[in-house]
Design an enzyme around this catalytic site. Structure first.
Site, PDB file in Angstrom:
ATOM      1  N   CYS A   6      24.737   1.497  -1.895  1.00 47.81           N
ATOM      2  CA  CYS A   6      25.960   2.263  -1.693  1.00 47.81           C
ATOM      3  C   CYS A   6      27.156   1.345  -1.950  1.00 47.81           C
ATOM      4  O   CYS A   6      27.004   0.142  -2.193  1.00 47.81           O
ATOM      5  CB  CYS A   6      26.018   2.792  -0.257  1.00 47.81           C
TER       6      CYS A   6
ATOM      7  N   HIS B 157      27.757  -4.989   8.562  1.00 50.32           N
ATOM      8  CA  HIS B 157      27.580  -4.202   9.776  1.00 50.32           C
ATOM      9  C   HIS B 157      28.718  -4.368  10.768  1.00 50.32           C
ATOM     10  O   HIS B 157      28.796  -3.624  11.749  1.00 50.32           O
ATOM     11  CB  HIS B 157      26.256  -4.582  10.458  1.00 50.32           C
TER      12      HIS B 157
ATOM     13  N   CYS C  71      31.746  -3.139   6.166  1.00 46.29           N
ATOM     14  CA  CYS C  71      31.900  -1.900   5.401  1.00 46.29           C
ATOM     15  C   CYS C  71      33.120  -1.140   5.907  1.00 46.29           C
ATOM     16  O   CYS C  71      33.297  -0.990   7.123  1.00 46.29           O
ATOM     17  CB  CYS C  71      30.651  -1.041   5.540  1.00 46.29           C
TER      18      CYS C  71
ATOM     19  N   GLU D  64      25.402  -3.189  13.993  1.00 49.96           N
ATOM     20  CA  GLU D  64      26.570  -2.320  13.915  1.00 49.96           C
ATOM     21  C   GLU D  64      26.948  -1.792  15.299  1.00 49.96           C
ATOM     22  O   GLU D  64      28.127  -1.740  15.658  1.00 49.96           O
ATOM     23  CB  GLU D  64      26.316  -1.147  12.963  1.00 49.96           C
TER      24      GLU D  64
ATOM     25  N   THR E 153      26.752   4.487  11.706  1.00 47.92           N
ATOM     26  CA  THR E 153      26.936   5.157  10.408  1.00 47.92           C
ATOM     27  C   THR E 153      25.638   5.469   9.688  1.00 47.92           C
ATOM     28  O   THR E 153      25.645   6.249   8.729  1.00 47.92           O
ATOM     29  CB  THR E 153      27.803   4.283   9.477  1.00 47.92           C
TER      30      THR E 153
ATOM     31  N   CYS F  17      27.668   7.700   7.385  1.00 48.55           N
ATOM     32  CA  CYS F  17      28.061   7.287   6.037  1.00 48.55           C
ATOM     33  C   CYS F  17      27.651   8.328   4.999  1.00 48.55           C
ATOM     34  O   CYS F  17      26.553   8.897   5.071  1.00 48.55           O
ATOM     35  CB  CYS F  17      27.404   5.936   5.776  1.00 48.55           C
TER      36      CYS F  17
ATOM     37  N   SER G 163      18.132   0.511   9.027  1.00 50.22           N
ATOM     38  CA  SER G 163      18.185   1.759   9.791  1.00 50.22           C
ATOM     39  C   SER G 163      18.204   2.981   8.887  1.00 50.22           C
ATOM     40  O   SER G 163      17.465   3.943   9.102  1.00 50.22           O
ATOM     41  CB  SER G 163      19.430   1.773  10.695  1.00 50.22           C
ATOM     42  N   ASN G 164      19.026   2.957   7.844  1.00 47.53           N
ATOM     43  CA  ASN G 164      19.134   4.156   7.009  1.00 47.53           C
ATOM     44  C   ASN G 164      17.836   4.429   6.254  1.00 47.53           C
ATOM     45  O   ASN G 164      17.477   5.587   6.036  1.00 47.53           O
ATOM     46  CB  ASN G 164      20.340   4.051   6.061  1.00 47.53           C
TER      47      ASN G 164
ATOM     48  N   SER H  41      20.575  -0.102   1.185  1.00 43.66           N
ATOM     49  CA  SER H  41      20.629  -1.556   1.057  1.00 43.66           C
ATOM     50  C   SER H  41      19.511  -2.111   0.177  1.00 43.66           C
ATOM     51  O   SER H  41      19.356  -3.330   0.061  1.00 43.66           O
ATOM     52  CB  SER H  41      20.562  -2.208   2.446  1.00 43.66           C
TER      53      SER H  41
END
Length: 320
Positions: A20, A82, A104, A134, A172, A202, A231-232, A274
């Protein structure tokens, strides 16, 4: 069970996937700092949660440390994407570190919201995962006024009066659906609840989860390229499983298990925000070896967001 009559093996490839804008910016900050100042460049925590990226940057001279206290006084120190707490910034200043902030911008937005709600004397209900960098950074902006909410059960059990002035914020990189469920509980329980003007999750996390949802009805298996501490990426696996399609996290191709492909005709492939595209390409090459040579794109969104590095790394005085 889908009929196997006339089916052939293929890959559904999610678009968008991989990096991203925030990740690209963070990585470029380290690359530019190495070019401008030379190694070593110290980085507090992993710049992004991907082991391949960290190894590549370490090979070029980035030194990753767990704390700003490990950075020599006066040295360059990059804060990860983060984000960090104000206390970390104070510690860095006390050590005269030359800080380059790779937080970010979407995380910085959450920090500003935390400060605003705290100034309004609201108790902050931070939806996120305990121990995530984060979350630690966001908590640090109002540590005495922040309660962590990790799931619906936590939301149901918050020990506050119904009319307490509260506000919610979110990490996020969460699951869009799970976060929505938690917020619904908070809205039901509290009469004076505020939230961010726009969702904190996000855009990239949401797009990648939406792509998983789009692939699930047409896939027998979803493979998500991403590190275990991303995490994402983990949320994407959970989204698929919650919708009834098996899913596996693939940190890199060496951890791909061919046994996952038993009775699988269509494989959905995507990558966390990421994870670099090269890891996706290596996985696709591996799938070709098992007969999955046909690739069909599953396009759900266009991403044209760009976050620029700090001017000190790109301006006319940044050379030499």
């Amino acid at each position: 069970m889908r009929s196997e009559m006339g089916r052939k093996k293929k890959v559904l490839l999610a678009e968008p996937r991989s990096f991203c804008a925030g990740v690209r910016r963070a990585i470029s900050i380290i690359e530019l700092a190495l070019e401008q100042y030379g190694p070593p460049v110290y980085v507090r925590k992993e710049i992004v949660h991907n082991h391949y990226v960290v190894r590549q940057l370490a090979a070029r001279g980035a030194r990753f440390v767990d704390s700003e206290d490990e950075v020599p006084e006066g040295a360059i120190c990059v804060f990860s994407a983060h984000g960090v707490s104000p206390q970390v910034r104070r510690n860095a200043k006390a050590r005269r570190l030359d800080v380059i902030d790779a937080t970010c911008p979407l995380v910085s937005k959450v920090h500003q919201e935390a400060l605003r709600f705290a100034r309004d004397d609201r108790i902050l209900l931070l939806i996120g995962h305990d121990g995530h960098e984060e979350v630690e950074g966001t908590q640090g902006h109002a540590p005495d006024r922040t309660l962590l909410i990790q799931n619906v059960q936590d939301a149901e059990q918050v020990d506050l009066p119904a009319d307490a002035p509260v506000a919610y914020l979110t990490q996020t990189t969460l699951s869009v659906d799970e976060t929505r469920d938690i917020v619904e509980v908070l809205r039901r329980r509290f009469t004076d609840l505020r939230g961010p003007g726009r969702d904190d999750i996000c855009y990239a996390s949401q797009n990648r989860q939406d792509a998983v949802k789009a692939m699930v009805p047409h896939s027998d298996l979803i493979l998500v390229v991403g590190s275990r501490n991303s995490s994402n990426s983990v949320r994407m696996v959970e989204v698929s499983r919650r919708l009834g399609t098996p899913a596996q996290l693939v940190p890199d191709v060496t951890e791909f298990d061919p046994g996952w492909l038993e009775d699988v005709f269509t494989v959905g492939v995507t990558a966390g925000a990421s994870a670099p595209e090269i890891l996706v390409e290596e996985l696709l090459d591996r799938l070709v070896e098992f007969g999955y040579s046909e690739v069909e794109l599953e396009h759900v969104a266009d991403e044209d967001v760009t976050f620029l590095p700090p001017a000190r790394l790109t301006g006319p005085t940044s050379q030499g």
